[in-house]
Design a protein around this motif. Structure first.
Motif, PDB file in Angstrom:
ATOM      1  N   ASN A 164      19.798 -13.272  11.498  1.00 57.78           N
ATOM      2  CA  ASN A 164      18.687 -13.412  12.437  1.00 57.78           C
ATOM      3  C   ASN A 164      18.862 -14.717  13.211  1.00 57.78           C
ATOM      4  N   THR A 165      18.226 -14.786  14.351  1.00 57.28           N
ATOM      5  CA  THR A 165      18.438 -15.905  15.273  1.00 57.28           C
ATOM      6  C   THR A 165      18.078 -17.253  14.660  1.00 57.28           C
ATOM      7  N   GLY A 166      16.940 -17.319  13.968  1.00 61.89           N
ATOM      8  CA  GLY A 166      16.519 -18.594  13.383  1.00 61.89           C
ATOM      9  C   GLY A 166      17.516 -19.120  12.383  1.00 61.89           C
ATOM     10  N   LEU A 167      18.010 -18.248  11.512  1.00 59.42           N
ATOM     11  CA  LEU A 167      18.980 -18.661  10.499  1.00 59.42           C
ATOM     12  C   LEU A 167      20.318 -19.019  11.147  1.00 59.42           C
ATOM     13  N   VAL A 168      20.764 -18.210  12.091  1.00 61.99           N
ATOM     14  CA  VAL A 168      22.037 -18.471  12.768  1.00 61.99           C
ATOM     15  C   VAL A 168      21.998 -19.822  13.482  1.00 61.99           C
ATOM     16  N   ASP A 169      20.917 -20.113  14.169  1.00 59.31           N
ATOM     17  CA  ASP A 169      20.822 -21.397  14.877  1.00 59.31           C
ATOM     18  C   ASP A 169      20.824 -22.574  13.913  1.00 59.31           C
ATOM     19  N   ALA A 170      20.127 -22.439  12.783  1.00 61.02           N
ATOM     20  CA  ALA A 170      20.110 -23.526  11.795  1.00 61.02           C
ATOM     21  C   ALA A 170      21.511 -23.773  11.246  1.00 61.02           C
ATOM     22  N   ILE A 171      22.248 -22.704  10.956  1.00 62.29           N
ATOM     23  CA  ILE A 171      23.615 -22.854  10.445  1.00 62.29           C
ATOM     24  C   ILE A 171      24.510 -23.472  11.518  1.00 62.29           C
ATOM     25  N   GLY A 172      24.320 -23.057  12.775  1.00 65.13           N
ATOM     26  CA  GLY A 172      25.114 -23.637  13.849  1.00 65.13           C
ATOM     27  C   GLY A 172      24.907 -25.131  13.991  1.00 65.13           C
ATOM     28  N   LEU A 173      23.663 -25.574  13.908  1.00 62.32           N
ATOM     29  CA  LEU A 173      23.379 -27.006  13.982  1.00 62.32           C
ATOM     30  C   LEU A 173      23.984 -27.751  12.803  1.00 62.32           C
ATOM     31  N   MET A 174      23.916 -27.158  11.631  1.00 59.68           N
ATOM     32  CA  MET A 174      24.515 -27.778  10.451  1.00 59.68           C
ATOM     33  C   MET A 174      26.023 -27.914  10.623  1.00 59.68           C
ATOM     34  N   MET A 175      26.680 -26.855  11.083  1.00 64.80           N
ATOM     35  CA  MET A 175      28.137 -26.883  11.234  1.00 64.80           C
ATOM     36  C   MET A 175      28.584 -27.865  12.305  1.00 64.80           C
ATOM     37  N   LEU A 176      27.838 -27.938  13.388  1.00 62.63           N
ATOM     38  CA  LEU A 176      28.192 -28.839  14.483  1.00 62.63           C
ATOM     39  C   LEU A 176      27.650 -30.250  14.289  1.00 62.63           C
ATOM     40  N   PHE A 181      16.157 -29.684  15.508  1.00 58.47           N
ATOM     41  CA  PHE A 181      15.579 -28.387  15.192  1.00 58.47           C
ATOM     42  C   PHE A 181      16.113 -27.372  16.210  1.00 58.47           C
ATOM     43  N   PRO A 182      16.190 -26.092  15.846  1.00 57.96           N
ATOM     44  CA  PRO A 182      16.670 -25.089  16.808  1.00 57.96           C
ATOM     45  C   PRO A 182      15.926 -25.116  18.132  1.00 57.96           C
ATOM     46  N   ALA A 183      14.628 -25.357  18.098  1.00 57.31           N
ATOM     47  CA  ALA A 183      13.846 -25.361  19.335  1.00 57.31           C
ATOM     48  C   ALA A 183      14.226 -26.507  20.269  1.00 57.31           C
ATOM     49  N   ASP A 184      14.909 -27.524  19.735  1.00 52.91           N
ATOM     50  CA  ASP A 184      15.248 -28.695  20.540  1.00 52.91           C
ATOM     51  C   ASP A 184      16.644 -28.629  21.150  1.00 52.91           C
ATOM     52  N   VAL A 185      17.369 -27.543  20.915  1.00 50.22           N
ATOM     53  CA  VAL A 185      18.721 -27.402  21.470  1.00 50.22           C
ATOM     54  C   VAL A 185      18.620 -27.225  22.990  1.00 50.22           C
ATOM     55  N   LEU A 186      19.410 -28.016  23.713  1.00 51.16           N
ATOM     56  CA  LEU A 186      19.416 -27.903  25.168  1.00 51.16           C
ATOM     57  C   LEU A 186      20.049 -26.582  25.595  1.00 51.16           C
ATOM     58  N   ASP A 187      19.646 -26.104  26.751  1.00 56.26           N
ATOM     59  CA  ASP A 187      20.114 -24.804  27.230  1.00 56.26           C
ATOM     60  C   ASP A 187      21.635 -24.754  27.346  1.00 56.26           C
ATOM     61  N   ASP A 188      22.259 -25.856  27.767  1.00 59.03           N
ATOM     62  CA  ASP A 188      23.706 -25.825  27.964  1.00 59.03           C
ATOM     63  C   ASP A 188      24.483 -25.884  26.648  1.00 59.03           C
ATOM     64  N   LYS A 189      23.795 -26.070  25.521  1.00 55.47           N
ATOM     65  CA  LYS A 189      24.436 -26.075  24.210  1.00 55.47           C
ATOM     66  C   LYS A 189      24.068 -24.844  23.372  1.00 55.47           C
ATOM     67  N   ARG A 190      23.180 -24.025  23.892  1.00 53.48           N
ATOM     68  CA  ARG A 190      22.659 -22.928  23.047  1.00 53.48           C
ATOM     69  C   ARG A 190      23.745 -21.907  22.704  1.00 53.48           C
ATOM     70  N   ASP A 191      24.610 -21.571  23.666  1.00 52.12           N
ATOM     71  CA  ASP A 191      25.673 -20.607  23.369  1.00 52.12           C
ATOM     72  C   ASP A 191      26.623 -21.158  22.314  1.00 52.12           C
TER      73      ASP A 191
END
Length: 380
Positions: A164-176, A181-191
Motif C-alpha cells: 500500500n502507498t503509505g507503507l511503500v513511502d515509509a520504506i522508501g524514506l527509510m531506504m533513502l 514523513f511521507p506527507a512532507d516529500v516534495l513533488d520532485d522526489k515522490r517518484d
C-alpha cells in the motif's frame, strides 16, 4: 430540641429535595447501550457523566477515550487515555492509542515514547491497533533519522500486509535515509521515494525475484542518487555476494564520507572470512564515525580473528561502552575473552548477553534465546 423533632425535620427536608442525579448503574447501562447502537455523541456524553460520578471507573475512561479517538477528537481522547492509564498502567493498547493521539496533535516526542511503551507491554489480540502502532513507530523513527531501528517494524509490516502507498513511502524514506514523513516529500522526489519504497517492500516481503528487478530499474533510473546503490547492495548479499559488494563499493565512491556502506562491507567480509578486508573497511568506518558502536564492533571482530587480541578486545569494549544495551556487543566480547583465555570476563559477558537478549525477545514477543554466531551479523 428533641431527637424526634430533628428526625421529623430531616424527613421533611428530604421530601422537599429535588430529584437526585441518575444512579451510576443507570448511567453505565445507558452508556453501553448507546455505544453498542453506535449513537456515539450520546455514548460520549453518558460516559463523561459516568466517570464524573465514579472517577475510578476504568472501563468508562477506556470507552470514553476510544470513542473520542474514533471521532477524531484527539486532544480530548489523549486526556481520557491518560486518566485510564493512571488506573491501568500495564494496559499496552492504552499506551499505544495514547501515542497515536499524541501523533495526531504533532506531539511527536511523547508519541514515540507512548507507542514504544504500548508495544513493549503488548497489544494483545488487537491486530488493527498493533498494525497502526507499528506503522507510526516506524514513521517516527524515520523522521528522527534512526533508519536502522525503523527496519524492524517496517519488515514486520511488509511481511504481514499487502502493498500500500503509505507503507511503500515509509520504506522508501527509510531506504533513502530521508528524515521526513511521507506527507512532507516534495513533488520532485515522490517518484524516487515510491520506486525505492516498492523495491524495498518487495525485498522485505521476501519476494526476491521481483525485488531484484525493481532494484535494477531503480539504479538504472537514478544512478547517482545517494543510498540507491547501498540499498541494492544490501538486498543482494543474500543471493549474490560479489554483486552486492560491488554495489556497496559503488556507494562508497558516490559518498566517500558515508559510514554505513563501509560498515556493511566490513560485516559481509567478516562473514566471508576475509578478515584483512574487514579490518580495512572497519578502520575506515571508525575513522568516519568514532562514536558509532557498530564501527568499533566490526573492527574489533576483524582484529580478534586476525589474532590481534589486545587491540581487538579494546575495540569491542569500546563498542559495549557505547551501546551497553545491545546483546550483540556483549556476545562479541564473549568470543574475544574466550580466545584470550579470560574465562571470568567471558562468563560475565555471556550472562549480560543472555539477559539483554531475553529482554529484547520479550519486548518483541519472540520466543526463546538464540546464542548463534549470526547474532553478530547486524548489531543493533
Amino acid at each position: 430540641m428533641s431527637a424526634l423533632f430533628v428526625a421529623g425535620a430531616l424527613l421533611s427536608a428530604a421530601a422537599a429535595t429535588p430529584t437526585r442525579a441518575p444512579a451510576f448503574a443507570d448511567v453505565s447501562r445507558r452508556a453501553a447501550s448507546a455505544r453498542e447502537a453506535s449513537r456515539l455523541p450520546e455514548a460520549i456524553r453518558l460516559y463523561r457523566q459516568g466517570v464524573k460520578l465514579r472517577p475510578r471507573w476504568d472501563e468508562g475512561w477506556w470507552y470514553l477515550a476510544t470513542l473520542l479517538y474514533d471521532t477524531d477528537r484527539y486532544r480530548e481522547a489523549r486526556e481520557a487515555f491518560r486518566r485510564f492509564l493512571v488506573l491501568k498502567p500495564e494496559a499496552g493498547p492504552g499506551w499505544a492509542l495514547r501515542g497515536l493521539c499524541d501523533f495526531r496533535v504533532a506531539d511527536y516526542d511523547n508519541a514515540r515514547e507512548h507507542i514504544d511503551k504500548g508495544l513493549q507491554l503488548g497489544i494483545g489480540g488487537n491486530a488493527d491497533v498493533l498494525r497502526v502502532a507499528r506503522y507510526h513507530q516506524a514513521l517516527l523513527l524515520v523522521r528522527a533519522g534512526q533508519f536502522e531501528l525503523a527496519t524492524h517494524p517496517l519488515t514486520l509490516l511488509a511481511r504481514g500486509e499487502a502493498e500500500n502507498t503509505g507503507l511503500v513511502d515509509a520504506i522508501g524514506l527509510m531506504m533513502l535515509r530521508m528524515p521526513l514523513f511521507p506527507a512532507d516529500v516534495l513533488d520532485d522526489k515522490r517518484d524516487l521515494v515510491r520506486r525505492a519504497g516498492r523495491a524495498g517492500y518487495l525485498h522485505l516481503a521476501r519476494r526476491g525475484e521481483e525485488a531484484g528487478q525493481a532494484f535494477a530499474d531503480l539504479v538504472a533510473a537514478f544512478p547517482t542518487q545517494p543510498w540507491v546503490h547501498y540499498a541494492y547492495g544490501v538486498s543482494l548479499l543474500a543471493s549474490d555476494v560479489p554483486k552486492g559488494l560491488a554495489e556497496l563499493r559503488r556507494e562508497t565512491e558516490l559518498q566517500p564520507e558515508a559510514v554505513y556502506p563501509h560498515l556493511e562491507i566490513a560485516f559481509e567480509l567478516l562473514r566471508q572470512g576475509d578478515n584483512e578486508g574487514a579490518k580495512a573497511a572497519g578502520e575506515r568506518a571508525v575513522t568516519l564515525a568514532p562514536g558509532l558502536f557498530a564501527a568499533h564492533n566490526a573492527l574489533g571482530r576483524a582484529l580478534v580473528e586476525l589474532g590481534e587480541l589486545e587491540r581487538g578486545t579494546s575495540e569491542l569494549e569500546t563498542a559495549v561502552r557505547l551501546a551497553p544495551d545491545s546483546p550483540e556487543m556483549h556476545y562479541s566480547l564473549v568470543r574475544a575473552y574466550t580466545k584470550a583465555g579470560r574465562a571470568d570476563d567471558a562468563a560475565r559477558e555471556r550472562a549480560a548477553f543472555t539477559e539483554l537478549d531475553r529482554k529484547r525477545r520479550a519486548q518483541r514477543g519472540e520466543p526463546g534465546v538464540d546464542t548463534t554466531e549470526d547474532k553478530e551479523r547486524h548489531p543493533q
